[in-house]
Design an enzyme around this catalytic site. Structure first.
Site, PDB file in Angstrom:
ATOM      1  N   LYS A 101       0.703  -1.257   0.006  1.00  0.00           N
ATOM      2  CA  LYS A 101       0.151  -0.058   0.064  1.00  0.00           C
ATOM      3  C   LYS A 101       0.703   1.470  -0.010  1.00  0.00           C
ATOM      4  O   LYS A 101       2.124   1.176   0.102  1.00  0.00           O
ATOM      5  CB  LYS A 101      -1.047  -0.016   0.871  1.00  0.00           C
ATOM      6  CG  LYS A 101      -1.844  -1.207   0.940  1.00  0.00           C
ATOM      7  CD  LYS A 101      -3.012  -0.755   0.145  1.00  0.00           C
ATOM      8  CE  LYS A 101      -3.668  -2.135  -0.503  1.00  0.00           C
ATOM      9  NZ  LYS A 101      -4.372  -2.946   0.216  1.00  0.00           N
TER      10      LYS A 101
HETATM   11  C1  LIG Z   1      -5.629  -3.944   0.751  1.00  0.00           C
HETATM   12  C2  LIG Z   1      -7.120  -3.811   0.556  1.00  0.00           C
HETATM   13  C3  LIG Z   1      -7.729  -4.172   1.697  1.00  0.00           C
HETATM   14  C4  LIG Z   1      -7.279  -4.805   2.717  1.00  0.00           C
HETATM   15  O1  LIG Z   1      -6.547  -4.464   3.655  1.00  0.00           O
HETATM   16  P1  LIG Z   1      -5.441  -5.206   4.626  1.00  0.00           P
HETATM   17  O2  LIG Z   1      -4.828  -4.295   5.395  1.00  0.00           O
HETATM   18  O3  LIG Z   1      -4.457  -6.188   3.883  1.00  0.00           O
HETATM   19  O4  LIG Z   1      -6.554  -6.070   5.610  1.00  0.00           O
HETATM   20  C5  LIG Z   1      -9.159  -3.832   1.821  1.00  0.00           C
HETATM   21  N1  LIG Z   1      -9.651  -3.124   0.768  1.00  0.00           N
HETATM   22  C6  LIG Z   1      -9.231  -2.908  -0.292  1.00  0.00           C
HETATM   23  C7  LIG Z   1      -9.560  -2.205  -1.489  1.00  0.00           C
HETATM   24  C8  LIG Z   1      -7.717  -3.303  -0.444  1.00  0.00           C
HETATM   25  O5  LIG Z   1      -6.886  -2.671  -1.565  1.00  0.00           O
END
Ligand SMILES: *Cc1c(COP(=O)(O)O)cnc(C)c1O
Length: 387
Positions: free
Chosen positions: A188
């Site tokens: 992210k």
């Molecule tokens: C990555 C992601 C999540 C989940 O994030 P985590 O921190 O891995 O639980 C939820 N929604 C979207 C749109 C994502 O890209």
């Protein structure tokens, strides 16, 4: 001009961890306090200030944040939550985990974001919430969605996993929904390895969510075991093991300082790549609508009807040139579980289906060099010259 295959794999994503993060982790280890404690508290405070909200609760994932947000709504079995199929499965799974029924509606083909008109059409007497996703960091149409939420008295929740730094008409994402969850997963915009943050402006709700994030205990470890703490605690409601710990927060504290620097570099890359690809009829890219600050979390491309190659062939093509790719996202409503359990089927969300089944994401992260970017552009021209 002859293009040479690069020796070194161009990864789909690489995090940027600087000396500040490394030192903070060492300091954390030396401090003797590893679980939720002073660094987590400091990260929460800093994050709340950055977004401009009253409460931020640090968690071990964004999924945990979305789950707690929906638990906070006290859904009754069968209550409906409207959401987008163009997202990671976690967005929809948490609706199921909190006893709700996901209702998938279509997206706007320019941005991949949930279409407010489709939301409005899907509202029934059982609709309790709208769970939106700021897809790749481009804010949703918040004027329209907030108006629907207000007039129909339906809660709005933001999945801002891609959108730590996004703004809609000058307001930061995280300030529109009753609750918003952010992600610090390894790929992210900023990362704590794994991690997330849940934010809200409501005091009582924040207190309840914080307690639920640690088993339902009304005192966390810092309040129990630090010098000023008192050991006794009570359980009012069974919770979850969702707390962030201080080693993660050590990363987050410094990653947050770099969020805008990282975004500017990704913006530079995305705008260049979009310009370069404008004359390739077999693919299209996303648009920026007026009034938004896009986080440019991903660089997806969409195969158009002009493209003669399948997505697998295109992905294979990049692989042969030693370039990593991702898929964001295969439409969630077409996953076997959602078909079987809720009767979802092809044709329910035609735009999301077209985009989701014909998309792949190219490498995009601030550590990419200009040569890396040029290589991706050259490889893309090579692959699509055959398309
Ligand atoms: C990555 C992601 C999540 C989940 O994030 P985590 O921190 O891995 O639980 C939820 N929604 C979207 C749109 C994502 O890209």
């Amino acid at each position: 001009m002859e293009l040479k295959r690069r020796e070194e794999h161009l990864y789909f994503h690489r995090p940027w961890i600087g000396p500040e993060e490394k030192q903070e982790i060492l300091d954390c280890l030396d401090s003797g306090w590893l679980t939720t404690g002073p660094r987590t508290k400091a990260f929460e405070k800093k994050f709340a200030e950055a977004i401009g909200v009253k409460h931020a609760i640090a968690l071990n994932s964004c999924t945990a944040g979305l789950h707690l947000a929906l638990i906070g709504l006290d859904l009754k079995p069968g209550d409906e939550v409207i959401t987008t199929p163009l997202t990671f499965v976690a967005t929809a799974n948490v609706i199921v985990h909190s006893r709700g029924r996901p209702v998938f509606v279509d997206v706007d083909r320019r941005t991949g974001n949930i279409d407010p008109a489709a939301v409005e059409r899907a509202i029934t007497p059982k609709t309790r919430a709208i769970l939106i996703v700021h897809y790749v960091g481009h804010p949703c149409d918040m004027d329209a969605l907030c108006a629907i939420s207000k007039s129909k008295k339906i809660d709005l929740i933001e999945d801002a996993a891609h959108a730590v730094e996004s703004e809609y008409k000058g307001r930061r994402c995280g300030n529109f929904g009753r609750m918003t969850a952010f992600s610090f997963y390894a790929t992210k915009n900023i990362t704590t390895g794994e991690g997330g943050m849940l934010v809200t402006n409501e005091d009582a709700l924040a207190e309840r969510l914080r307690i639920l994030s640690l088993h339902g205990m009304n005192k966390d470890a810092w309040k129990r075991y630090s010098a000023e703490g008192a050991a006794a605690w009570q359980l009012e409601e069974p919770g979850f093991k969702y707390n962030m710990f201080d080693i993660q927060a050590a990363l987050g504290l410094h990653q947050l300082d770099k969020v805008e620097k990282f975004r500017r570099r990704r913006e530079e890359i995305v705008l260049r790549v979009r310009r370069e690809f404008a004359d390739i009829p077999a693919l299209r890219t996303l648009e920026d609508l007026p009034g938004v600050k896009n986080a440019y979390h991903l660089m997806p491309i969409y195969l158009t009807p002009r493209c003669k190659l399948t997505r697998d062939q295109v992905i294979q093509g990049y692989k042969e040139w030693n370039v990593g790719t991702g898929i964001h996202f295969d439409p969630v409503h077409l996953q076997p579980f959602y078909r079987k359990t809720f009767g979802c089927k092809p044709g329910d969300c035609p735009v999301a289906e077209e985009m989701g089944t014909r998309t792949l994401s190219l490498p995009l992260y601030p550590k990419m060099s200009d040569d890396d970017v040029q290589y991706v552009i050259d490889v893309t021209r090579k692959i699509f010259s055959a398309a």
